[in-house]
Design a protein around this motif. Structure first.
Motif, mmCIF file in Angstrom:
data_model
loop_
_atom_site.group_PDB
_atom_site.id
_atom_site.type_symbol
_atom_site.label_atom_id
_atom_site.label_comp_id
_atom_site.label_asym_id
_atom_site.label_seq_id
_atom_site.Cartn_x
_atom_site.Cartn_y
_atom_site.Cartn_z
ATOM 1 N N LYS A 102 35.033 36.691 40.270
ATOM 2 C CA LYS A 102 34.991 37.134 41.663
ATOM 3 C C LYS A 102 34.915 35.929 42.605
ATOM 4 O O LYS A 102 35.591 35.894 43.640
ATOM 5 N N PHE A 103 34.088 34.973 42.215
ATOM 6 C CA PHE A 103 33.987 33.769 43.052
ATOM 7 C C PHE A 103 35.307 33.006 43.057
ATOM 8 O O PHE A 103 35.764 32.544 44.112
ATOM 9 N N ILE A 104 35.919 32.844 41.889
ATOM 10 C CA ILE A 104 37.215 32.163 41.811
ATOM 11 C C ILE A 104 38.228 32.854 42.719
ATOM 12 O O ILE A 104 38.966 32.204 43.469
ATOM 13 N N ALA A 105 38.247 34.183 42.660
ATOM 14 C CA ALA A 105 39.202 34.960 43.458
ATOM 15 C C ALA A 105 39.017 34.708 44.949
ATOM 16 O O ALA A 105 39.999 34.576 45.700
ATOM 17 N N ALA A 106 37.759 34.642 45.382
ATOM 18 C CA ALA A 106 37.482 34.418 46.804
ATOM 19 C C ALA A 106 37.704 32.967 47.202
ATOM 20 O O ALA A 106 38.307 32.665 48.241
ATOM 21 N N ALA A 107 37.216 32.041 46.369
ATOM 22 C CA ALA A 107 37.278 30.619 46.712
ATOM 23 C C ALA A 107 38.716 30.115 46.759
ATOM 24 O O ALA A 107 39.035 29.207 47.538
ATOM 25 N N ALA A 108 39.581 30.693 45.947
ATOM 26 C CA ALA A 108 40.976 30.235 45.911
ATOM 27 C C ALA A 108 41.702 30.481 47.228
ATOM 28 O O ALA A 108 42.699 29.815 47.524
ATOM 29 N N ARG A 109 41.213 31.424 48.012
ATOM 30 C CA ARG A 109 41.849 31.729 49.293
ATOM 31 C C ARG A 109 40.910 31.483 50.480
ATOM 32 O O ARG A 109 41.169 31.964 51.589
ATOM 33 N N TYR A 110 39.847 30.741 50.224
ATOM 34 C CA TYR A 110 38.872 30.472 51.279
ATOM 35 C C TYR A 110 39.220 29.168 51.989
ATOM 36 O O TYR A 110 39.482 28.150 51.350
ATOM 37 N N GLU A 111 39.215 29.210 53.285
ATOM 38 C CA GLU A 111 39.471 28.004 54.074
ATOM 39 C C GLU A 111 38.139 27.340 54.400
ATOM 40 O O GLU A 111 37.290 27.915 55.063
ATOM 41 N N GLY A 112 37.974 26.125 53.922
ATOM 42 C CA GLY A 112 36.722 25.411 54.135
ATOM 43 C C GLY A 112 36.003 25.172 52.823
ATOM 44 O O GLY A 112 36.558 25.343 51.738
ATOM 45 N N ASP A 113 34.743 24.793 52.904
ATOM 46 C CA ASP A 113 33.920 24.485 51.753
ATOM 47 C C ASP A 113 33.540 25.790 51.044
ATOM 48 O O ASP A 113 32.874 26.653 51.619
ATOM 49 N N ALA A 114 33.939 25.915 49.791
ATOM 50 C CA ALA A 114 33.707 27.167 49.063
ATOM 51 C C ALA A 114 32.229 27.476 48.863
ATOM 52 O O ALA A 114 31.867 28.641 48.650
ATOM 53 N N TRP A 115 31.369 26.454 48.928
ATOM 54 C CA TRP A 115 29.936 26.716 48.800
ATOM 55 C C TRP A 115 29.434 27.608 49.935
ATOM 56 O O TRP A 115 28.443 28.326 49.785
ATOM 57 N N VAL A 129 42.096 36.747 45.671
ATOM 58 C CA VAL A 129 43.113 37.077 44.677
ATOM 59 C C VAL A 129 42.722 38.398 44.026
ATOM 60 O O VAL A 129 41.555 38.608 43.684
ATOM 61 N N PRO A 130 43.638 39.344 43.828
ATOM 62 C CA PRO A 130 43.304 40.609 43.162
ATOM 63 C C PRO A 130 42.699 40.357 41.783
ATOM 64 O O PRO A 130 43.071 39.408 41.085
ATOM 65 N N LEU A 131 41.782 41.244 41.404
ATOM 66 C CA LEU A 131 40.994 41.044 40.188
ATOM 67 C C LEU A 131 40.915 42.333 39.377
ATOM 68 O O LEU A 131 40.696 43.415 39.917
ATOM 69 N N GLY A 132 41.085 42.194 38.051
ATOM 70 C CA GLY A 132 40.817 43.275 37.113
ATOM 71 C C GLY A 132 39.914 42.753 36.019
ATOM 72 O O GLY A 132 39.756 41.539 35.855
ATOM 73 N N THR A 133 39.294 43.649 35.246
ATOM 74 C CA THR A 133 38.371 43.190 34.210
ATOM 75 C C THR A 133 38.552 43.953 32.904
ATOM 76 O O THR A 133 38.947 45.123 32.889
ATOM 77 N N VAL A 134 38.252 43.248 31.812
ATOM 78 C CA VAL A 134 38.075 43.859 30.497
ATOM 79 C C VAL A 134 36.643 43.550 30.090
ATOM 80 O O VAL A 134 36.303 42.402 29.809
ATOM 81 N N LEU A 135 35.787 44.552 30.082
ATOM 82 C CA LEU A 135 34.359 44.354 29.872
ATOM 83 C C LEU A 135 34.042 44.227 28.381
ATOM 84 O O LEU A 135 34.515 45.027 27.569
ATOM 85 N N THR A 136 33.209 43.228 28.026
ATOM 86 C CA THR A 136 32.814 43.046 26.634
ATOM 87 C C THR A 136 31.306 43.044 26.437
ATOM 88 O O THR A 136 30.838 42.871 25.315
ATOM 89 N N LEU A 137 30.551 43.223 27.505
ATOM 90 C CA LEU A 137 29.094 43.247 27.419
ATOM 91 C C LEU A 137 28.554 44.191 28.479
ATOM 92 O O LEU A 137 28.774 43.977 29.674
ATOM 93 N N ALA A 138 27.872 45.240 28.031
ATOM 94 C CA ALA A 138 27.322 46.222 28.966
ATOM 95 C C ALA A 138 25.997 45.712 29.512
ATOM 96 O O ALA A 138 25.032 45.561 28.763
ATOM 97 N N ALA A 139 25.950 45.433 30.808
ATOM 98 C CA ALA A 139 24.715 44.891 31.375
ATOM 99 C C ALA A 139 24.692 44.970 32.887
ATOM 100 O O ALA A 139 23.910 45.706 33.483
ATOM 101 N N THR A 140 25.558 44.210 33.545
ATOM 102 C CA THR A 140 25.375 43.923 34.971
ATOM 103 C C THR A 140 25.984 44.946 35.913
ATOM 104 O O THR A 140 25.610 45.004 37.079
ATOM 105 N N GLY A 141 26.962 45.716 35.452
ATOM 106 C CA GLY A 141 27.664 46.620 36.352
ATOM 107 C C GLY A 141 28.677 45.935 37.238
ATOM 108 O O GLY A 141 29.295 46.576 38.095
#
Length: 385
Positions: A102-115, A129-141
């Motif tokens: 999620k951070f990669i997706a946002a930072a890749a299109r963020y103008e300025g310091d990604a921090w 950037v659009p994001l999809g997931t394949v979950l391998t650990l049930a925990a965080t939601g």
């Protein structure tokens, strides 16, 4: 019940063999970045299934995303996204991989310091950037919400952000992908989902009967299936119930129309950032300490929790609240997650350090009443020693 607006756009594909749905979900012309963690998906066959579903597609891979994903590592992935003109990210892993993606997706299109994404809790994100997931650990939601938690290793800062722009477009949940998880990760996942539910439930009554009963059902399921998963990791029905429970615990459904706490998570984040404990380990340590410190304010819901989840019907409301605390500590301990800092070799030194980090991050009014100050946090941590 309080007013609320609810919307969740993530499409879920649940069950055996659903990784094949990637063929339908990912645009044929997309340039895809597959993100993952330490490489277990190569050993258990999950990555092979992903490759099969993406046969003939353009994709590159980025591995090595840590548990408690590091800002420094993720920025390397951002450079890959830009260099390869990636226009879709596929996170294959647990909550850390998905949060990091999620951070990669946002930072890749963020103008300025990604921090700044973390410093402003995602409020300045305008694209991702659009994001999809394949979950391998049930925990965080994380597979069905728009939040993420990222650690800057250099400064030991662990911060979260939210943005609708990083909500997964789809998530694939195949319980069989969790069969080979080590016991520690199974236990952590159960405790994580359990505390997610508690943070939205053990506050104060607002006559939200649907949300309460839903939360109680999830808690009872985790109590039943958590130990069963440790005893028989390849029981499909057990793993399916755990996977769906963890998703439902933090996809926004439980928090509709009710007060929420999250003090345990905020304190736990700082413990992880400073001392490297697993996220769920910190939650098991802090949760009941928060209850003990705020017992008067939480007594009614704790008593309800004791009655409906642990079938404690004898005694006064105060007696039931105390029973809820004791039973919860017993459950965490049985899952292999101690409830004291001392179990990890930590002592008084954490108290001022955690309070200082919370203050530095602006978290000076925690809890459902916003009345847990840094001084209260110090008292909570003393109760957790």
């Amino acid at each position: 019940m309080n007013n609320f607006t609810y919307f969740n756009p993530t499409r879920i594909h649940f069950g055996q063999g659903q990784i094949a749905k990637l063929t339908e979900e990912l645009p044929a012309e997309a340039k895809v970045l597959i993100t993952y963690g330490g490489g277990s998906i190569k050993k258990n066959g999950v990555l092979k299934q992903v490759h099969a579903a993406l046969a003939g597609r353009h994709y590159v891979e980025f591995g090595g995303i840590e548990a408690n994903p590091h800002f420094e590592t993720l920025m390397q992935a951002v450079e890959v996204v830009k260099a390869e003109s990636i226009d879709y990210i596929l996170a294959v892993g647990g909550g850390s991989v998905i949060d990091g993606s999620k951070f990669i997706a946002a930072a890749a299109r963020y103008e300025g310091d990604a921090w700044e994404i973390l410093q402003t809790y995602g409020s300045k994100i305008r694209d991702a950037v659009p994001l999809g997931t394949v979950l391998t650990l049930a925990a965080t939601g994380s597979e069905m919400n728009n939040g993420a938690v990222i650690t800057k290793a250099e400064t030991q800062d662990k911060l979260f952000f939210f943005s609708p722009f990083v909500q997964p477009r789809f998530s694939i949940l195949d319980p069989e992908t969790t069969y080979t998880l080590p016991a520690r990760q199974i236990a952590n996942g159960v405790v994580d989902a359990y505390v997610h539910t508690l943070e939205q439930y053990t506050t104060y009554p607002v006559q939200a009967k649907v949300q309460d009963r839903f939360a109680e059902g999830l808690l009872r399921t985790l109590i039943e299936e958590g130990p069963a998963a440790l005893a028989n990791p390849q029981d499909y029905d057990v793993r399916a119930n755990l996977m769906w429970t963890a998703t439902m615990a933090l996809n926004g459904t439980l928090s509709t129309g009710v007060p929420t706490d999250w003090a345990t998570h905020m304190i736990g984040h700082e413990l992880t950032g400073l001392y490297g404990l697993d996220h769920a380990q910190t939650l098991a340590i802090v949760q009941t300490a928060v209850w003990k410190h705020k017992l008067a304010a939480k007594q009614a819901k704790l008593a309800q929790y004791a009655e409906r989840v642990f079938d404690v019907h004898d005694g006064s409301e105060a007696d039931k609240a105390q029973a809820a605390i004791a039973r919860t500590e017993d459950f965490f301990t049985a899952m292999g997650n101690p409830v004291r800092l001392s179990a990890y070799g930590l002592g008084d030194e954490v108290i001022d350090a955690v309070a200082a980090k919370l203050t530095a991050h602006g978290h000076t009014a925690l809890g459902e009443h916003a009345d847990i100050t840094p001084d209260d946090v110090k008292q909570i941590l003393r109760l957790a020693l």
